[in-house]
Write a protein that holds these residues in place. Structure first.
Motif, PDB file in Angstrom:
ATOM      1  N   LYS A 193       0.824  -1.209   0.000  1.00 52.62           N
ATOM      2  CA  LYS A 193       0.000   0.000   0.000  1.00 52.62           C
ATOM      3  C   LYS A 193       0.860   1.261   0.000  1.00 52.62           C
ATOM      4  O   LYS A 193       0.446   2.294  -0.546  1.00 52.62           O
ATOM      5  N   LEU A 194       2.026   1.178   0.610  1.00 51.24           N
ATOM      6  CA  LEU A 194       2.939   2.317   0.574  1.00 51.24           C
ATOM      7  C   LEU A 194       3.251   2.680  -0.877  1.00 51.24           C
ATOM      8  O   LEU A 194       3.243   3.850  -1.255  1.00 51.24           O
ATOM      9  N   VAL A 195       3.502   1.664  -1.689  1.00 47.05           N
ATOM     10  CA  VAL A 195       3.799   1.898  -3.105  1.00 47.05           C
ATOM     11  C   VAL A 195       2.551   2.364  -3.851  1.00 47.05           C
ATOM     12  O   VAL A 195       2.575   3.353  -4.595  1.00 47.05           O
ATOM     13  N   ALA A 196       1.433   1.656  -3.640  1.00 48.02           N
ATOM     14  CA  ALA A 196       0.211   1.954  -4.389  1.00 48.02           C
ATOM     15  C   ALA A 196      -0.325   3.351  -4.086  1.00 48.02           C
ATOM     16  O   ALA A 196      -0.727   4.089  -4.994  1.00 48.02           O
ATOM     17  N   TYR A 197      -0.339   3.742  -2.815  1.00 45.69           N
ATOM     18  CA  TYR A 197      -0.911   5.037  -2.455  1.00 45.69           C
ATOM     19  C   TYR A 197       0.015   6.196  -2.803  1.00 45.69           C
ATOM     20  O   TYR A 197      -0.438   7.320  -2.963  1.00 45.69           O
ATOM     21  N   THR A 198       1.314   5.915  -2.910  1.00 45.48           N
ATOM     22  CA  THR A 198       2.217   6.959  -3.396  1.00 45.48           C
ATOM     23  C   THR A 198       1.869   7.319  -4.833  1.00 45.48           C
ATOM     24  O   THR A 198       1.814   8.495  -5.200  1.00 45.48           O
ATOM     25  N   PHE A 199       1.596   6.306  -5.642  1.00 44.63           N
ATOM     26  CA  PHE A 199       1.150   6.566  -7.014  1.00 44.63           C
ATOM     27  C   PHE A 199      -0.208   7.265  -7.012  1.00 44.63           C
ATOM     28  O   PHE A 199      -0.455   8.178  -7.810  1.00 44.63           O
ATOM     29  N   LEU A 200      -1.098   6.839  -6.127  1.00 41.67           N
ATOM     30  CA  LEU A 200      -2.442   7.400  -6.084  1.00 41.67           C
ATOM     31  C   LEU A 200      -2.409   8.906  -5.834  1.00 41.67           C
ATOM     32  O   LEU A 200      -3.095   9.680  -6.505  1.00 41.67           O
ATOM     33  N   TYR A 201      -1.597   9.337  -4.868  1.00 42.43           N
ATOM     34  CA  TYR A 201      -1.600  10.735  -4.462  1.00 42.43           C
ATOM     35  C   TYR A 201      -0.593  11.609  -5.216  1.00 42.43           C
ATOM     36  O   TYR A 201      -0.774  12.819  -5.302  1.00 42.43           O
ATOM     37  N   TRP A 202       0.470  10.999  -5.761  1.00 39.70           N
ATOM     38  CA  TRP A 202       1.533  11.799  -6.341  1.00 39.70           C
ATOM     39  C   TRP A 202       1.676  11.669  -7.850  1.00 39.70           C
ATOM     40  O   TRP A 202       2.374  12.464  -8.478  1.00 39.70           O
ATOM     41  N   LEU A 203       1.067  10.670  -8.447  1.00 38.42           N
ATOM     42  CA  LEU A 203       1.243  10.470  -9.887  1.00 38.42           C
ATOM     43  C   LEU A 203       0.780  11.666 -10.721  1.00 38.42           C
ATOM     44  O   LEU A 203       1.486  12.071 -11.658  1.00 38.42           O
ATOM     45  N   PRO A 204      -0.395  12.276 -10.439  1.00 35.13           N
ATOM     46  CA  PRO A 204      -0.785  13.449 -11.236  1.00 35.13           C
ATOM     47  C   PRO A 204       0.246  14.574 -11.151  1.00 35.13           C
ATOM     48  O   PRO A 204       0.551  15.223 -12.162  1.00 35.13           O
TER      49      PRO A 204
END
Length: 537
Positions: free
Chosen positions: A326-337
């Motif tokens: 989840k650390l990896v997944a949520y980093t993409f969720l919040y920071w990818l844009p």
């Protein structure tokens, strides 16, 4: 006392009404479709009610921070310029909302989001245990209505002209606690209605509710933003309240509550007795119950405590694995844009709106990843091997995306979806099928219910990682995005390594799997070893 109160539960009123109108009952298969639909809508409502805060950030703190030279707290900056509506017009009409339009406004927005995730993570442990002690239908209904109320109260700050930071912080914290009731409850209900056969594939498809909820919440919040940012909270809040009413009317938490046998009953020899639930519908008369009156089937079960649930083989390794997943997944969720808007792709920089739209393709890849991981784990009967393999594959996929994603938009899209597939695949598998498997583990001897508790332990631990990843990214991004991607790859590696013992156990089990003799009967040694192998699963 809670178990005594739950010993007799009535059939959901909506189902009772439909029975009276139709004059006959639905089949077991039809009820499973209803359960899938109701729980899908329920958790989509949960995610939809989480999106408003990210949509209104650009209105609460409209000043651009792109050229500030530093990146503030993890979540605040990402959606600040997410222009689902005409942000420039909002800036002309509205100079922001005190205290969020102050120089430290972005930090305050970040504090609110981190506080929400922290309360959500901590509340998960309590909510899971309560879910196993109380009526899941009423517990889920209460959580959804409570979430809707406090999401709406946050929006009422606009109409009440409240400019006190602590008001908004407290509203988000309480909303986070109510939001924690959702995931343990819906996974427990699905686990109760579906046996282990094809559970991974079913839950992989069902897990798309996350993306559907995110999209729905964004559209709802953005559609009313021009009328005042408060409506962006009130409308999604009303949406989840209506979802809670739907749950109250139509959700039956256990098959026994409608007169059907338990989907997770133990059989003497799993190789000779069909395990598909449809094959057990004929046993329905075993459960004698008046369908329109109280039911006793599931109320006689006893719950387990947090410590006992932690002792179930596999719970701790999968929980720790999910922390890093989840650390990896949520980093993409919040920071990818934000990453897409700050990175040169094909020789040019895209607008913030285009970056936000493009980032949704990561979730599209994640949907396919969840389905694929569930299907493979069903075929191989190896949850740990599948999850670990996906986490290891995520490492080169993220490296390729960072190294070659800037060549062109087409290559960026392809590599982004591949990364989403491998990053979100194990995350979806662990939070759904694995949690349901462990909640009905053979070590419980069929006399306890631990689905919600186990799900809470696993996802609660994972949610702590979900808060930590974006937080670390907020600081590491000041050193360059290579540092962020290095952190993500290390996190994926650790997640895979944490499952090593379970992977070895599954490989060993398959290598020594007994071979049937020509007569179709298994050797005594094979029969003797089967219970031990079953326990390992």
């Amino acid at each position: 006392m809670a178990r005594n109160l739950g010993n007799v539960r009535k059939t959901p009123p909506g189902i009772s009404l439909i029975r009276r109108i139709r004059g006959k009952d639905w089949s077991f298969k039809t009820y499973r479709y209803v359960i899938l639909l109701v729980t899908f809508i329920a958790y989509a409502c949960y995610h939809a009610s989480r999106k408003p805060s990210s949509i209104v950030k650009s209105v609460l703190d409209p000043e651009p921070k792109k050229d500030s030279g530093f990146f503030p707290w993890p979540i605040g900056e990402v959606f600040i310029k997410q222009d689902f509506v005409d942000i420039d017009q909002n800036r002309l009409r509205n100079g922001g909302w005190y205290p969020f339009n102050e120089p430290d406004g972005t930090y305050k927005l970040g504090e609110i989001d981190v506080a929400f995730l922290a309360c959500y993570s901590m509340g998960m442990y309590v909510a899971g245990h309560l879910g196993d002690n109380l009526d899941l239908r009423l517990f889920l209904t209460s959580g959804m209505i409570g979430s809707g109320i406090f999401v709406g109260l946050f929006g009422m700050g606009y109409f009440w002209n409240i400019h006190v930071f602590w008001f908004y912080l407290v509203m988000q914290m309480i909303a986070g606690l109510f939001q924690a009731t959702g995931w343990p409850s819906v996974v427990a209900v699905i686990g109760n209605w579906f046996g282990k056969r094809k559970r991974g594939l079913i839950m992989g498809v069902w897990n798309a509710h996350t993306s559907v909820g995110n999209i729905s919440g964004s559209l709802l919040a953005a559609s009313v933003l021009d009328y005042g940012w408060g409506w962006s909270f009130i409308v999604p809040g009303a949406f989840i309240v209506m979802g809670g009413i739907l749950v109250y009317l139509f959700l039956a938490a256990y098959p026994e509550d409608l007169g059907f046998p338990c989907a997770n009953v133990s059989v003497v020899n799993p190789d000779t007795v069909p395990i598909d639930e449809e094959a057990r519908i004929q046993e329905r008369n075993v459960v004698e119950v008046d369908k329109d009156s109280g039911t006793h089937g599931s109320g006689s079960r006893k719950s387990v405590g947090l410590l006992q649930a932690c002792m179930i083989p596999g719970v701790i390794p999968f929980a720790l694995c999910l922390f890093f997943s989840k650390l990896v997944a949520y980093t993409f969720l919040y920071w990818l844009p934000f990453y897409l808007s700050q990175t040169e792709i094909g020789g040019e920089y895209m607008s913030v709106k285009s970056a936000g739209n493009l980032s949704t393709l990561f979730d599209v890849g994640g949907i396919f990843g969840g389905i694929l991981a569930g299907y493979i784990s069903d075929k191989l009967s190896a949850r740990a091997i599948t999850a670990a393999t996906f986490m290891y594959a995520a490492i080169p996929s993220m490296l390729l995306y960072r190294s070659y994603g800037g060549i062109s938009k087409t290559i960026n899209i392809i590599l982004m979806m591949i990364a989403g597939l491998f990053v979100n695949g194990p995350y979806a598998l662990i939070t759904t099928a694995v949690s349901a498997d462990l909640g009905t583990h053979s070590s419980l001897r069929g006399d306890s219910r631990a689905l919600a508790t186990v799900t809470a332990i696993i996802d609660g631990t994972g949610s702590a990682g979900a808060a930590l990843g974006p937080l670390l990214t907020g600081f590491l991004s000041t050193k360059g995005w290579d540092a962020v991607f290095l952190m993500l790859m290390i996190g994926a590696l650790i997640a895979g390594l944490l499952l090593s013992r379970l992977v070895i156990s599954e490989i060993t089990e398959k290598m020594i799997k007994p071979i049937p003799v020509s007569s179709g009967q298994q050797s005594p040694e094979a029969l003797a070893s089967r219970p031990l192998l079953s326990d390992q699963r």
